[in-house]
Enzyme design. Structure first.
Site, PDB file in Angstrom:
ATOM      1  N   LYS A 192      -9.547  40.189  18.806  1.00 31.79           N
ATOM      2  CA  LYS A 192      -9.129  39.120  19.190  1.00 31.79           C
ATOM      3  C   LYS A 192      -7.465  38.910  19.170  1.00 31.79           C
ATOM      4  O   LYS A 192      -7.020  38.009  19.838  1.00 31.79           O
ATOM      5  CB  LYS A 192      -9.756  37.902  18.371  1.00 31.79           C
ATOM      6  CG  LYS A 192     -11.248  37.874  18.304  1.00 31.79           C
ATOM      7  CD  LYS A 192     -11.590  37.230  19.544  1.00 31.79           C
ATOM      8  CE  LYS A 192     -13.184  37.109  19.667  1.00 31.79           C
ATOM      9  NZ  LYS A 192     -13.707  36.649  20.878  1.00 31.79           N
ATOM     10  N   GLU A 214     -10.938  27.264  19.364  1.00 29.69           N
ATOM     11  CA  GLU A 214     -12.040  27.050  18.864  1.00 29.69           C
ATOM     12  C   GLU A 214     -12.677  28.526  18.280  1.00 29.69           C
ATOM     13  O   GLU A 214     -11.912  29.489  18.677  1.00 29.69           O
ATOM     14  CB  GLU A 214     -13.246  27.297  19.947  1.00 29.69           C
ATOM     15  CG  GLU A 214     -13.600  28.243  20.674  1.00 29.69           C
ATOM     16  CD  GLU A 214     -12.567  28.897  21.405  1.00 29.69           C
ATOM     17  OE1 GLU A 214     -11.476  28.275  21.815  1.00 29.69           O
ATOM     18  OE2 GLU A 214     -12.542  30.110  21.685  1.00 29.69           O
ATOM     19  N   SER A 481     -15.188  46.491  18.322  1.00 29.94           N
ATOM     20  CA  SER A 481     -14.435  45.316  18.743  1.00 29.94           C
ATOM     21  C   SER A 481     -13.774  44.834  17.163  1.00 29.94           C
ATOM     22  O   SER A 481     -12.988  43.884  17.210  1.00 29.94           O
ATOM     23  CB  SER A 481     -15.223  44.206  19.314  1.00 29.94           C
ATOM     24  OG  SER A 481     -16.404  43.873  18.579  1.00 29.94           O
TER      25      SER A 481
HETATM   26  C1  LIG Z   1     -15.486  41.430  16.299  1.00 31.27           C
HETATM   27  C2  LIG Z   1     -15.951  40.773  17.414  1.00 31.27           C
HETATM   28  N1  LIG Z   1     -16.430  41.098  18.421  1.00 31.27           N
HETATM   29  C3  LIG Z   1     -16.904  40.724  19.573  1.00 31.27           C
HETATM   30  C4  LIG Z   1     -16.959  39.296  19.687  1.00 31.27           C
HETATM   31  C5  LIG Z   1     -17.429  38.564  20.910  1.00 31.27           C
HETATM   32  O1  LIG Z   1     -16.303  38.032  21.618  1.00 31.27           O
HETATM   33  P1  LIG Z   1     -15.870  38.404  23.077  1.00 31.27           P
HETATM   34  O2  LIG Z   1     -17.192  38.808  23.705  1.00 31.27           O
HETATM   35  O3  LIG Z   1     -15.140  37.415  23.728  1.00 31.27           O
HETATM   36  O4  LIG Z   1     -15.264  39.733  22.802  1.00 31.27           O
HETATM   37  C6  LIG Z   1     -16.234  38.303  18.340  1.00 31.27           C
HETATM   38  C7  LIG Z   1     -16.332  37.251  18.532  1.00 31.27           C
HETATM   39  O5  LIG Z   1     -16.025  36.284  17.626  1.00 31.27           O
HETATM   40  C8  LIG Z   1     -15.912  39.379  17.356  1.00 31.27           C
HETATM   41  O6  LIG Z   1     -15.581  38.533  16.419  1.00 31.27           O
END
Ligand SMILES: Cc1ncc(COP(=O)(O)O)c(C=O)c1O
Length: 504
Positions: A192, A214, A481
């Site tokens: 993020k 948000e 992620s």
């Molecule tokens: C670690 C992590 N991965 C994935 C996501 C999903 O978001 P996005 O689909 O925008 O990557 C989030 C959302 O808070 C997250 O904290």
């Protein structure tokens, strides 16, 4: 280099020799030469390659989606014949050109992806959106902006993030190699922050004094609060009351960083309701407030802008794969909430049709149960938060409550570009339920010593399903992620409830 030549002559020589146009001042400069790239844009024959000597700065090109190349210097030294490439992917010069992001960014702002996207907002929001579009258009072309962005990613976030071979897990599964793109190692613990840095820089450039955001899992809230502290800006974060409870450590982190957290009790009290409140705040306060959206959703230009800021993931991963393994992955897999980490990863491979792109949606208690957050697999066309997209909704168009063990995937819509990629068959979208995600979470802890975020565990679970069916020569690249510290309590609670229900 060729600094003394006129630009015309410089381009003519570069084109006629099928050589690389590299400006001396940019070799000396450790930052992304945006102005040079936009000049090179005008000439289809010329493209910028990086010197071997400057190799350590290559990650800095990723903001523009331009893949830096090392073979220019090789060619100049005469080691490679014309049209031959140094990486392992074939010999066509055409193929060496990374055009997707490059061309997109050359074009005017993109508001639609096929039938999806757009700006379905109240009249009062059109003016701030136009202002944002103009500011982003200008920022994209500004050397100083890219320099600042890339510099912070490097010095503050700790990019580039490595790719890690999950050796024990892969060997245990007995099939394809699983590689992890380690966004969990970023400062603040998730992907993020790539995006919040970009948007906060834009806010500052636009003279906005206050940031709002948000958040679902809290990672975007923490990342926004972090850059707000870094830039000395007040920050208010909207978070569904249910998420406030299940992501308590992140709420404390945001407060510690100086942000005000508003618990939203409306609707399902999750991410969608938080986003509604943030949009309301923005309409009221747009003169001095910048709304930092955390994913590739919302009205244009957010989907494009967020994808661009996150494309550093895919561009880096592509290069790292080529460098380390001499080839591209067979599949690139990422979880999809709104879809920003997945779009960031996919952006690096969209022009490589041999790389399968796989998004993974949250199946919650199973698609048939109706308790899930799989908008592409289980939704229908509608409009949410300013964009036409696939949505979980009733026959009357009311947004359904969603469910997933992972707060960050608990969103009833999805970024419009994902819907388009799905329609044209460029990406496929799988579904992983809670139990499978928790099993993948455990597996990564035990086999690799890495505690993944529950969101990322969905992507990993899909790789765990696919790997045994593939040969050992195949590569699955999974975007890890985020890290799972925020999820500890939630996982323990989930396991306790499963244990007690199995005793009944
Ligand atoms: C670690 C992590 N991965 C994935 C996501 C999903 O978001 P996005 O689909 O925008 O990557 C989030 C959302 O808070 C997250 O904290």
């Amino acid at each position: 280099m060729l600094k003394k030549l006129t630009e015309e002559e410089f381009k003519r020589r570069a084109a006629s020799a099928d050589r690389v146009a590299v400006f001396k001042e940019f070799l000396a400069d450790r930052e992304t030469p945006v102005a040079a790239l936009s000049r090179l844009d005008e000439d289809e024959e010329a493209f910028l390659l990086e010197s071997v000597a400057g190799g350590e700065t290559r990650g800095r090109y990723s903001y523009l989606g331009i893949e830096p190349r090392t073979q220019g210097a090789e060619r100049r030294r005469g080691r490679l014949p014309r049209g031959h490439r140094a990486d392992a992917r074939g010999s066509s010069r055409q193929k060496t050109r990374r055009t997707y992001d490059h061309k997109k960014r050359k074009q005017k702002m993109k508001t639609h992806y096929g039938i999806y996207g757009g700006q379905y907002v109240a009249e009062t929001l059109m003016a701030p959106l136009r202002e944002l579009e103009a500011a982003y258009e200008a920022a994209k072309k500004d050397v100083a902006f890219a320099r600042k962005f890339n510099g912070i990613l490097h010095d503050y976030v700790g990019r580039e993030s490595p790719i890690t071979y999950a050796k024990r897990l892969s060997e245990h599964l007995g099939g394809a190699m699983i590689l992890l793109k380690r966004e969990d190692l970023n400062h603040t613990g998730a992907h993020k922050v790539n995006n919040t840095i970009g948007q906060a820089l834009l806010a500052r450039r636009m003279g906005k004094k206050r940031l709002i955001a948000e958040t679902g899992a809290g990672m975007h809230g923490v990342a926004t609060a972090t850059v707000a502290a870094l830039f000395g800006m007040p920050c208010e974060v909207y978070m569904g009351a249910i998420d406030v409870e299940r992501q308590a450590p992140n709420v404390e982190r945001m407060k510690m960083l100086g942000a005000t957290v508003h618990a939203v009790t409306e609707g399902s009290a999750t991410l969608k309701d938080a986003m509604n409140e943030a949009l309301r705040d923005w309409v009221t306060n747009c003169a001095d407030t910048f709304y930092v959206i955390g994913t590739v959703a919302g009205p244009a230009p957010y989907p494009e802008m967020v994808r661009d800021f996150q494309s550093v993931i895919g561009v880096e991963a592509r290069r790292q794969c080529l460098e380390k393994y001499g080839r591209l992955p067979d599949e690139a897999i990422a979880c999809v909430g709104g879809g920003s980490n997945a779009m960031g990863l996919f952006a690096g491979f969209l022009d490589d049709p041999e790389v399968k792109l796989v998004g993974v949606e949250a199946g919650g208690k199973g698609l048939a149960s109706g308790e899930h957050a799989a908008s592409i697999n289980g939704g229908r066309l509608g409009v949410l938060h300013g964009a036409k997209t696939m949505l979980l909704q009733t026959d009357d168009g009311n947004i359904l409550d969603t469910y997933s063990v992972s707060a960050g995937l608990d969103y009833p819509g999805v970024g419009p570009e994902h819907c388009h990629l799905h329609d044209i068959g460029r990406a496929e979208y799988a579904v992983i339920d809670d139990d499978e995600a928790i099993a993948a979470f455990d597996a990564l802890c035990r086999f690799e010593g890495i505690i993944p975020a529950l969101e990322s565990s969905h992507a990993l679970a899909e790789a765990i399903k696919r790997a045994p069916k593939l040969g050992r020569d195949k590569i699955l690249l999974v975007n890890l992620s985020g890290r799972g510290d925020k999820d500890m309590e939630n996982v323990m609670r989930y396991k306790a409830s499963r244990a007690s229900s199995s005793r009944v």
